[in-house]
Design a protein around this motif. Structure first.
Motif: not given
Length: 403
Positions: A270-272, A361, A364-365, A368-369, A373-376
């Motif tokens: 997770v980005e944050d 994909k 994952i999108d 993230s919502k 936060s952006t999840v990769t």
């Protein structure tokens, strides 16, 4: 009456001599009350020691009528057989060695169960070393994990029967757990843990049939001796994630928690760093299962190797040319089929196995919502028991693993 009694005794003597002499080929004889008889009991001297309570009447044996001899000996032999089976069962439970080996060891050691157990261990280790060159393509994958790291090892054997044995399974789990404890990997990613990493690794085992502190290699040899097969640790991997991620796993064909024949491991970051664990772990587990089922080779289209892409392009071009269409049409056909190739081998482009109306994909999108936060996907890995073993033996070249 005296004549009849004498006749009965004579008939009993004759039957006794015939029965006993016919059941034993030995030429050794003993004399009691003037009659000769085969030494059937003495032929089993080694086991008679274990049944002394049943032969305690032997000192009065010479005073018994001749007709009583078969009954006494028959009683002795039956008791001996019962004790034999009891000792075989006890040693089998202690060692898990094959019954024929257990019986042979007891016979060689005069039915001394402690000596037979030591003999089995010595002979088992010798046989294990002789069998170490035999193909071992069966076995199990053992998984151990914590919040940020997972360790997967492959322990092989020759047959599925041994893979189902509780001692084999206990050893596999012990190896994975110990490797996870001693591994100090802190960087995100996947790292190999080969047999050489286990050479100085000490296990503290607590199983009724194998316990105490023992090196990993000696433990493998001990289990190989018990099972009567080639047992070997083939490979292992550790996958780590950063403090902003989670490790998710899935085991297929799992006989018990932590064991399976096919494994999928995947990390989500997770980005944050806002880790909503419930959502991440649920989706992570589903994607790890997807990895097992769909067998992706690459994470994104950009990571598809140029060699793999060029080889696929050549195959598709050859197929398109066989249609006899124009060069422009052939080029369009190749590009269209390449998109299908990406859907087959690229994780993010694959149709989700639980819902083929969307791809990974999109999963994952949506995640993230949900977490805000952006999840990769950091990395993924798929491993199956025995894959590539025949090829390894034929070419002696290591197989590349996709991450």
């Amino acid at each position: 009456m005296a004549f009849l009694g004498g006749a009965k005794r004579s008939l009993g003597t004759i039957l006794c001599n015939r029965v006993l002499s016919g059941s034993c080929n030995s030429t050794n004889t003993a004399t009691t009350s003037g009659h000769k008889f085969s030494t059937l009991v003495s032929k089993r001297v080694s086991f008679a020691q274990a049944t002394e309570t049943h032969v305690s009447v032997a000192p009065n044996f010479a005073n018994q009528p001749s007709g009583f001899v078969p009954y006494l000996r028959r009683f002795s032999v039956e008791a001996s057989s019962a004790d034999q089976m009891s000792l075989i069962k006890q040693l089998r439970e202690r060692t898990s060695a094959p019954i024929k080996d257990v019986k042979a060891a007891l016979v060689n050691c005069n039915w001394d169960i402690e000596a037979a157990q030591k003999d089995l261990r010595k002979r088992g280790k010798v046989l294990a070393s002789k069998k170490s060159s035999r193909t071992a393509a069966e076995g199990l994958l053992a998984l151990a994990k914590n919040e940020s790291k997972a360790c997967l090892v492959e322990l092989n054997c020759e047959t599925d029967f041994v893979a189902r044995n509780e001692i084999f399974q206990y050893l596999a789990l012990s190896l994975a757990k110990q490797a996870l404890l001693v591994n100090n990997t802190s960087q995100p990613g996947m790292f190999p843990v080969g047999p050489e990493n286990f050479e100085n690794l000490t296990l503290n085992l607590e199983h009724p049939k194998i316990s105490g502190e023992i090196t990993a290699q000696n433990a493998i040899t001990e289990v190989a001796a018990m099972m009567g097969e080639n047992v070997r640790l083939r490979r292992g991997y550790v996958m780590s994630t950063s403090s902003r991620g989670v490790v998710s796993t899935y085991l297929h064909t799992s006989p018990q928690p932590g064991l399976g024949r096919i494994a999928g491991i995947l990390t989500l970051e997770v980005e944050d760093g806002n880790l909503q664990l419930d959502s991440l772990q649920q989706v992570g587990s589903e994607l790890a299962m997807h990895v097992v089922a769909a067998k992706p080779l690459f994470l994104t289209k950009e990571l598809v190797s140029s060699d793999a892409l060029e080889a696929e392009r050549e195959v598709l071009k050859s197929q398109a040319e066989s249609t006899g269409k124009s060069q422009m049409a052939i080029e369009k056909m190749v590009e269209g089929r390449l998109r299908k190739y990406y859907e087959d081998v690229v994780l993010m482009e694959q149709k989700f196995v639980k819902n083929d109306s969307i791809n990974v994909k999109a999963i994952i999108d949506n995640l993230s919502k949900e977490v805000g936060s952006t999840v990769t996907v950091g990395s993924f890995f798929r491993m199956e028991v025995g894959e590539g073993i025949q090829r390894l033996e034929e070419s002696s070249q290591p197989l590349a693993q996709a991450v």
